[in-house]
Design an enzyme around this catalytic site. Structure first.
Site, PDB file in Angstrom:
ATOM      1  N   ASP A 192       1.160  -1.104   0.323  1.00 22.49           N
ATOM      2  CA  ASP A 192       0.014   0.084   0.053  1.00 22.49           C
ATOM      3  C   ASP A 192       0.922   1.340   0.214  1.00 22.49           C
ATOM      4  O   ASP A 192       1.703   1.465   0.758  1.00 22.49           O
ATOM      5  CB  ASP A 192      -1.401  -0.263   1.214  1.00 22.49           C
ATOM      6  CG  ASP A 192      -1.481   1.838   1.566  1.00 22.49           C
ATOM      7  OD1 ASP A 192      -1.427   2.114   0.227  1.00 22.49           O
ATOM      8  OD2 ASP A 192      -2.353   1.524   2.473  1.00 22.49           O
ATOM      9  N   VAL A 193       1.021   1.893  -1.246  1.00 22.83           N
ATOM     10  CA  VAL A 193       1.913   3.206  -1.784  1.00 22.83           C
ATOM     11  C   VAL A 193       1.771   4.041  -0.164  1.00 22.83           C
ATOM     12  O   VAL A 193       2.806   5.647  -0.178  1.00 22.83           O
ATOM     13  CB  VAL A 193       2.049   3.596  -2.844  1.00 22.83           C
ATOM     14  CG1 VAL A 193       2.557   2.203  -3.609  1.00 22.83           C
ATOM     15  CG2 VAL A 193       0.993   4.176  -3.383  1.00 22.83           C
ATOM     16  N   TYR A 203      -6.568  15.151  -9.234  1.00 28.42           N
ATOM     17  CA  TYR A 203      -5.210  14.260 -10.501  1.00 28.42           C
ATOM     18  C   TYR A 203      -3.989  14.804 -10.828  1.00 28.42           C
ATOM     19  O   TYR A 203      -3.222  14.984 -10.466  1.00 28.42           O
ATOM     20  CB  TYR A 203      -5.766  13.532 -10.904  1.00 28.42           C
ATOM     21  CG  TYR A 203      -5.127  12.251 -11.563  1.00 28.42           C
ATOM     22  CD1 TYR A 203      -4.903  11.394 -11.270  1.00 28.42           C
ATOM     23  CD2 TYR A 203      -5.149  13.175 -13.093  1.00 28.42           C
ATOM     24  CE1 TYR A 203      -3.783  10.259 -11.743  1.00 28.42           C
ATOM     25  CE2 TYR A 203      -4.061  11.742 -14.121  1.00 28.42           C
ATOM     26  CZ  TYR A 203      -3.131  10.524 -13.700  1.00 28.42           C
ATOM     27  OH  TYR A 203      -3.476   9.851 -13.773  1.00 28.42           O
ATOM     28  N   LYS A 236      -0.810  15.288 -10.045  1.00 26.81           N
ATOM     29  CA  LYS A 236       0.685  15.151 -11.589  1.00 26.81           C
ATOM     30  C   LYS A 236       1.821  16.012 -11.336  1.00 26.81           C
ATOM     31  O   LYS A 236       2.745  16.176 -11.843  1.00 26.81           O
ATOM     32  CB  LYS A 236      -0.592  14.567 -12.335  1.00 26.81           C
ATOM     33  CG  LYS A 236      -0.411  13.074 -12.364  1.00 26.81           C
ATOM     34  CD  LYS A 236      -0.172  12.025 -11.888  1.00 26.81           C
ATOM     35  CE  LYS A 236      -0.526  10.956 -12.216  1.00 26.81           C
ATOM     36  NZ  LYS A 236       0.281   9.487 -11.640  1.00 26.81           N
ATOM     37  N   THR A 278      -6.116   0.914 -21.821  1.00 19.80           N
ATOM     38  CA  THR A 278      -5.661   0.167 -19.911  1.00 19.80           C
ATOM     39  C   THR A 278      -7.300   0.407 -19.618  1.00 19.80           C
ATOM     40  O   THR A 278      -7.956   1.372 -19.577  1.00 19.80           O
ATOM     41  CB  THR A 278      -4.893   0.628 -19.103  1.00 19.80           C
ATOM     42  OG1 THR A 278      -5.190   2.061 -18.658  1.00 19.80           O
ATOM     43  CG2 THR A 278      -3.477   0.058 -20.016  1.00 19.80           C
TER      44      THR A 278
END
Length: 255
Positions: A60-61, A153, A157, A188
């Site tokens: 789990d990062v 997001y 980033k 994906t």
């Protein structure tokens, strides 16, 4: 000899569409691969495709202890760790800033930005012990401008770009290179399936038809760039950013 013989690579989000592609690509080039995932069953299925030289770690990062355990497992299993691919990431459901919940903001930033920070911090001593290595952070073209309805997001980033350059400056004299890859639309589940809480996937309102390369990218397109940056072929490259988007940032192409 393959490019990554006797090297060990940790890929976070290693069972996702791009992550699994990176795992397969590094393994095919001779690397020992450590598949970092929160989805153990998927990790075991992916490992079943590979012929030795792999292990699956529950990672789990967003959890520092999870990172410590993953790095220790890599070194215990293979003797050293030489490459980290910070690939794990989540997308927020589209919403204007004024209605974006605090929990959504924190979840995306914790995963996409703080997760990479934890990763760099956790692997640095191991890369030093190995005599140097490479870190590749997976960003996004959405981190090069503004994108309405995706503030968490985009913010994560954008910040990852600064983290990449700062880490490159700090670690360069240790023989550790740090670079970033910014994919565009890649075929994906990340874009073909709705983000948690979203009504529709990004693919429903995005078409690559107007752009210079009129198709979605494939995971292999991104993996090829990641492998280059992690390899000795890029030994003079650090603190750099590479866009792989089929020309999306250029705008519509002439027909």
């Amino acid at each position: 000899m393959s490019r990554f013989d006797r090297q060990t690579v940790l890929v976070t989000g290693g069972t996702g569409g791009q992550g699994a592609g990176h795992v397969r690509a590094f393994h095919a080039e001779g690397a020992n691969v450590v598949i970092g995932t929160t989805r153990r069953e998927r990790g075991d299925r992916l490992a079943g495709e590979l012929d030795g030289r792999h292990c699956v770690v529950q990672l789990d990062v967003t959890d520092e202890a999870s990172w410590t355990a993953a790095v220790a497992e890599a070194e215990d299993r293979f003797g050293q760790l030489t490459v980290l691919v910070n690939n794990a990431g989540v997308q927020n459901p589209p919403a204007p800033i004024e209605t974006t919940g605090t929990s959504t903001w924190r979840h995306v930033l914790d995963t996409d930005l703080t997760g990479a920070f934890f990763g760099i911090r956790a692997v640095t001593p191991a890369l030093r012990r190995a005599g140097g290595g490479s870190i590749v952070n997976i960003g996004s073209v959405m981190g090069t401008g503004g994108t309405a309805l995706y503030a968490p997001y985009v913010a994560a980033k954008w910040a990852l770009r600064g983290l990449t350059r700062t880490a490159a400056l700090e670690l360069g004299r240790d023989g550790i290179r740090v670079n970033a890859v910014h994919p565009g639309g890649v075929a994906t589940p990340f874009i073909s399936e709705p983000a948690a809480g979203a009504a529709a996937p990004i693919a429903d309102f995005y078409s690559p038809d107007p752009f210079a390369v009129p198709r979605l990218g494939e995971p292999a397109d991104i993996s090829a760039l990641v492998l280059f940056l992690a390899s000795s072929e890029a030994s003079f490259v650090t603190g750099s950013e590479y866009v792989s988007d089929g020309g999306l940032l250029l705008g519509p192409a002439l027909r």
